[in-house]
Design a protein around this motif. Structure first.
Motif, PDB file in Angstrom:
ATOM      1  N   LEU A  22      26.235  42.368  43.995  1.00 22.13           N
ATOM      2  CA  LEU A  22      25.080  42.875  43.416  1.00 22.13           C
ATOM      3  C   LEU A  22      24.422  41.549  43.543  1.00 22.13           C
ATOM      4  CD1 LEU A  22      26.271  45.082  40.841  1.00 22.13           C
ATOM      5  CD2 LEU A  22      25.309  45.456  42.632  1.00 22.13           C
ATOM      6  N   LEU A  23      23.136  41.630  44.083  1.00 18.89           N
ATOM      7  CA  LEU A  23      21.978  40.459  43.536  1.00 18.89           C
ATOM      8  C   LEU A  23      20.975  40.593  42.881  1.00 18.89           C
ATOM      9  CD1 LEU A  23      21.216  39.984  47.145  1.00 18.89           C
ATOM     10  CD2 LEU A  23      22.997  38.537  46.447  1.00 18.89           C
ATOM     11  N   ASP A  24      19.946  39.611  41.992  1.00 19.85           N
ATOM     12  CA  ASP A  24      18.499  39.974  41.767  1.00 19.85           C
ATOM     13  C   ASP A  24      17.699  39.705  42.701  1.00 19.85           C
ATOM     14  OD1 ASP A  24      16.336  38.981  40.541  1.00 19.85           O
ATOM     15  OD2 ASP A  24      17.646  39.474  38.555  1.00 19.85           O
ATOM     16  N   ASN A  25      16.783  40.714  42.722  1.00 21.16           N
ATOM     17  CA  ASN A  25      16.327  41.281  43.784  1.00 21.16           C
ATOM     18  C   ASN A  25      14.512  39.964  43.663  1.00 21.16           C
ATOM     19  OD1 ASN A  25      15.263  42.152  45.795  1.00 21.16           O
ATOM     20  ND2 ASN A  25      13.591  43.959  45.099  1.00 21.16           N
ATOM     21  N   GLN A  26      14.895  39.053  42.758  1.00 23.25           N
ATOM     22  CA  GLN A  26      13.995  37.839  43.064  1.00 23.25           C
ATOM     23  C   GLN A  26      14.556  36.221  43.056  1.00 23.25           C
ATOM     24  OE1 GLN A  26      10.035  38.255  41.824  1.00 23.25           O
ATOM     25  NE2 GLN A  26      11.332  41.052  42.313  1.00 23.25           N
ATOM     26  N   THR A  27      15.545  36.337  42.465  1.00 15.98           N
ATOM     27  CA  THR A  27      16.007  34.647  42.871  1.00 15.98           C
ATOM     28  C   THR A  27      17.003  35.065  44.030  1.00 15.98           C
ATOM     29  OG1 THR A  27      17.684  35.527  41.304  1.00 15.98           O
ATOM     30  CG2 THR A  27      15.989  34.082  40.740  1.00 15.98           C
ATOM     31  N   PHE A  28      17.499  36.639  43.956  1.00 17.32           N
ATOM     32  CA  PHE A  28      19.113  36.462  44.945  1.00 17.32           C
ATOM     33  C   PHE A  28      20.115  35.854  44.610  1.00 17.32           C
ATOM     34  CE2 PHE A  28      14.583  36.573  47.611  1.00 17.32           C
ATOM     35  CZ  PHE A  28      14.585  38.489  47.510  1.00 17.32           C
ATOM     36  N   ALA A  29      20.426  35.303  43.685  1.00 16.69           N
ATOM     37  CA  ALA A  29      21.657  35.147  42.807  1.00 16.69           C
ATOM     38  C   ALA A  29      22.583  36.204  42.476  1.00 16.69           C
ATOM     39  CB  ALA A  29      21.120  34.140  41.773  1.00 16.69           C
ATOM     40  N   LEU A  30      23.811  36.050  42.207  1.00 18.09           N
ATOM     41  CA  LEU A  30      24.322  37.283  41.647  1.00 18.09           C
ATOM     42  C   LEU A  30      24.034  37.657  40.743  1.00 18.09           C
ATOM     43  CD1 LEU A  30      27.890  36.241  43.210  1.00 18.09           C
ATOM     44  CD2 LEU A  30      26.332  37.637  44.237  1.00 18.09           C
ATOM     45  N   ALA A  31      23.606  38.841  40.391  1.00 17.78           N
ATOM     46  CA  ALA A  31      23.832  39.433  38.950  1.00 17.78           C
ATOM     47  C   ALA A  31      24.579  40.300  38.652  1.00 17.78           C
ATOM     48  CB  ALA A  31      21.865  40.779  39.556  1.00 17.78           C
ATOM     49  N   SER A  32      25.123  39.905  37.743  1.00 22.94           N
ATOM     50  CA  SER A  32      26.027  40.732  36.745  1.00 22.94           C
ATOM     51  C   SER A  32      26.051  42.113  36.051  1.00 22.94           C
ATOM     52  CB  SER A  32      27.044  40.020  35.379  1.00 22.94           C
ATOM     53  OG  SER A  32      27.530  38.700  36.204  1.00 22.94           O
ATOM     54  N   GLU A  33      25.942  43.323  37.086  1.00 17.78           N
ATOM     55  CA  GLU A  33      25.481  44.751  36.487  1.00 17.78           C
ATOM     56  C   GLU A  33      25.500  46.001  37.191  1.00 17.78           C
ATOM     57  OE1 GLU A  33      22.933  44.709  34.674  1.00 17.78           O
ATOM     58  OE2 GLU A  33      21.626  43.261  34.761  1.00 17.78           O
ATOM     59  N   CYS A  34      26.845  45.363  37.034  1.00 17.13           N
ATOM     60  CA  CYS A  34      27.362  47.097  38.200  1.00 17.13           C
ATOM     61  C   CYS A  34      27.900  47.906  36.673  1.00 17.13           C
ATOM     62  CB  CYS A  34      29.341  46.343  38.315  1.00 17.13           C
ATOM     63  SG  CYS A  34      29.648  47.688  39.389  1.00 17.13           S
ATOM     64  N   ASP A  35      27.790  48.099  35.708  1.00 18.85           N
ATOM     65  CA  ASP A  35      28.453  49.382  34.791  1.00 18.85           C
ATOM     66  C   ASP A  35      26.502  49.401  34.736  1.00 18.85           C
ATOM     67  OD1 ASP A  35      31.124  48.626  34.005  1.00 18.85           O
ATOM     68  OD2 ASP A  35      30.739  47.699  32.004  1.00 18.85           O
ATOM     69  N   SER A  36      25.284  48.989  34.611  1.00 23.26           N
ATOM     70  CA  SER A  36      24.717  49.144  34.685  1.00 23.26           C
ATOM     71  C   SER A  36      24.177  50.023  35.842  1.00 23.26           C
ATOM     72  CB  SER A  36      23.378  48.435  34.049  1.00 23.26           C
ATOM     73  OG  SER A  36      23.914  47.165  32.999  1.00 23.26           O
ATOM     74  N   PRO A  51      33.755  49.820  39.046  1.00 28.77           N
ATOM     75  CA  PRO A  51      33.731  47.902  38.954  1.00 28.77           C
ATOM     76  C   PRO A  51      34.694  47.486  39.662  1.00 28.77           C
ATOM     77  CG  PRO A  51      33.555  48.809  36.991  1.00 28.77           C
ATOM     78  CD  PRO A  51      33.529  50.054  37.985  1.00 28.77           C
ATOM     79  N   GLU A  52      33.742  46.526  40.042  1.00 29.37           N
ATOM     80  CA  GLU A  52      35.659  45.269  40.170  1.00 29.37           C
ATOM     81  C   GLU A  52      35.834  44.640  38.906  1.00 29.37           C
ATOM     82  OE1 GLU A  52      37.933  44.463  42.097  1.00 29.37           O
ATOM     83  OE2 GLU A  52      37.747  45.874  43.679  1.00 29.37           O
ATOM     84  N   LEU A  53      36.499  43.514  39.735  1.00 32.19           N
ATOM     85  CA  LEU A  53      36.901  42.286  38.436  1.00 32.19           C
ATOM     86  C   LEU A  53      36.243  41.623  37.848  1.00 32.19           C
ATOM     87  CD1 LEU A  53      39.068  40.370  36.686  1.00 32.19           C
ATOM     88  CD2 LEU A  53      38.629  38.902  38.672  1.00 32.19           C
ATOM     89  N   MET A  54      34.987  41.309  38.454  1.00 32.67           N
ATOM     90  CA  MET A  54      33.563  40.821  37.987  1.00 32.67           C
ATOM     91  C   MET A  54      31.906  41.669  38.352  1.00 32.67           C
ATOM     92  SD  MET A  54      33.898  37.698  37.309  1.00 32.67           S
ATOM     93  CE  MET A  54      35.627  36.501  36.985  1.00 32.67           C
ATOM     94  N   GLN A  55      31.288  41.978  37.304  1.00 33.01           N
ATOM     95  CA  GLN A  55      30.541  42.986  37.008  1.00 33.01           C
ATOM     96  C   GLN A  55      29.613  42.333  38.110  1.00 33.01           C
ATOM     97  OE1 GLN A  55      29.290  45.200  34.918  1.00 33.01           O
ATOM     98  NE2 GLN A  55      31.370  45.506  34.847  1.00 33.01           N
ATOM     99  N   SER A  56      29.504  41.316  38.873  1.00 29.98           N
ATOM    100  CA  SER A  56      28.589  41.287  39.966  1.00 29.98           C
ATOM    101  C   SER A  56      29.046  41.858  41.316  1.00 29.98           C
ATOM    102  CB  SER A  56      28.377  39.535  40.346  1.00 29.98           C
ATOM    103  OG  SER A  56      29.626  39.170  40.806  1.00 29.98           O
ATOM    104  N   CYS A  57      30.219  42.355  41.285  1.00 27.27           N
ATOM    105  CA  CYS A  57      30.420  43.289  42.396  1.00 27.27           C
ATOM    106  C   CYS A  57      30.987  44.634  42.391  1.00 27.27           C
ATOM    107  CB  CYS A  57      32.426  42.986  42.821  1.00 27.27           C
ATOM    108  SG  CYS A  57      32.679  43.474  44.147  1.00 27.27           S
TER     109      CYS A  57
END
Length: 373
Positions: A22-36, A51-57
């Motif tokens: 999951l990427l932030d659409n502005q920075t293109f860094a990983l975003a921990s937003e799976c639950d959201s 969700p996986e182990l990390m919220q960024s997946c």
């Protein structure tokens, strides 16, 4: 000891699991937003977006399908739903096995007892699992056969990895590898190549031994590159990096489905249990992770060193009759295009250099990988 019942499949059904960043659409860094993201789905495909182990997946699973085309159609529909929700939240999906510049220390662990327990058990080795892979399940008709296929398919696993390499970067640096993900996964105590097992009884004993001695808590903590899955009644191939688009995902799924069916047929017809030395498979896996489709792998039968592209071409030719039976001829032939083209790892490197930054590369590839509609 606990008895493991294998749920037999009469046909070589196929199920595809994809792990996307999951990427932030502005920075293109990983975003921990799976639950959201999951909470925002308007029509959640029940149990198929997880969700996986990390919220960024986020993990997407196809339904159990008879053909690769069926699995693709199912995945496309789910991807459209997920992409729509991601757009509304300012997120994108990343089709690559590692992220080029986000750091593992910045990622948020999914707040469930299972995942929190894994982090408590594995410590930094769990927190470093910011990786994304492709898993393919193929139905088989007995536990003994599933174990035998896991043994016999091992010699092909390095080829599958070479064809899918998509993780050259790790925490803002070029690792020099084409699959950093495979090396990160090998840091886990129950990951990497499986031990050689002769039948379902031996597999059951091994699982029970690991649970009884406290090495693992449940069977779900076994992350081998290929493993039997008793509840689904499948052979699950977990070797692959995450390919860069759905076309390549389906091609690799077709190759795996055909390989499993070929090995199943050989077992039914009666063949000698050829022993490919584990060290040879490990050597080939290293070569695949280092060089991708530019690798030369050692043939376990005649010990000749062969280019991956030649190996892939011969595999496709050998499996064409089975692909016709399984109705995945076009998907299998796409493997030839994958083998002839630069790997996704090479494309990431070239684009990052051409565009001047890893962020620009992630922007470009995440846009191009989105499904239409």
């Amino acid at each position: 000891m606990t008895k493991l019942e294998f749920t037999a499949n009469a046909r070589p059904t196929v199920g595809i699991e994809i792990e996307l960043g999951l990427l932030d659409n502005q920075t293109f860094a990983l975003a921990s937003e799976c639950d959201s993201l999951i909470a925002h789905l308007e029509t959640e495909p029940l149990g198929c977006v997880k969700p996986e182990l990390m919220q960024s997946c986020v993990e997407l699973n196809s339904d159990v399908s008879q053909t690769i085309a069926d699995a693709r159609g199912d995945l496309e529909a789910k991807l459209r739903v997920v992409q729509h929700a991601a757009d509304q939240l300012g997120l994108r999906l990343w089709w690559g096995a590692t992220h080029p510049f986000s750091h593992w220390k910045d990622q948020v662990v999914t707040a469930t007892p299972r995942y929190q327990g894994l982090v408590d058990l594995l410590q930094e080795m769990a927190r470093r699992l910011i990786t994304f892979g492709l898993h393919v399940h193929v139905g088989v008709d007995s536990g003994d056969k599933a174990v035998m296929i896991c043994d016999r398919i091992m010699q092909h696993l390095p080829t599958l990895l070479a064809l899918t390499c998509s993780s050259p970067f790790w925490e803002s640096r070029d690792t020099g590898l084409q699959s950093q993900r495979s090396k990160i996964m090998e840091g886990l105590p129950t990951a990497g190549l499986p031990p050689l097992m002769r039948n379902w009884s031996e597999y059951t004993w091994l699982v029970n031994h690991m649970v009884d001695t406290g090495f693992i808590h449940t069977i779900r903590e076994i992350w081998w590159d290929v493993r039997p899955h008793h509840k689904f009644g499948t052979v699950e191939v977990r070797m692959c990096d995450m390919p860069g688009n759905l076309d390549d995902v389906c091609a690799m799924a077709a190759l795996i489905q055909c390989l499993v069916q070929q090995l199943s047929n050989e077992i039914d017809e009666g063949t000698y249990q050829f022993d490919c030395h584990p060290m040879m498979v490990r050597q080939n896996k290293w070569r695949a992770s280092r060089y991708g489709t530019n690798a030369a792998l050692v043939n376990g039968y005649n010990y000749e060193v062969q280019p991956v592209r030649q190996i892939a071409s011969r595999l496709v030719e050998r499996l064409e009759e089975i692909a016709t039976e399984l109705r995945c001829t076009s998907e299998l032939r796409h493997v030839l295009e994958i083998a002839a083209a630069p790997t996704w790892a090479e494309r990431q490197r070239e684009l990052a250099s051409t565009l001047g930054s890893s962020a620009a590369m992630v922007d470009r590839l995440s846009s191009e990988s989105a499904v239409e509609g």
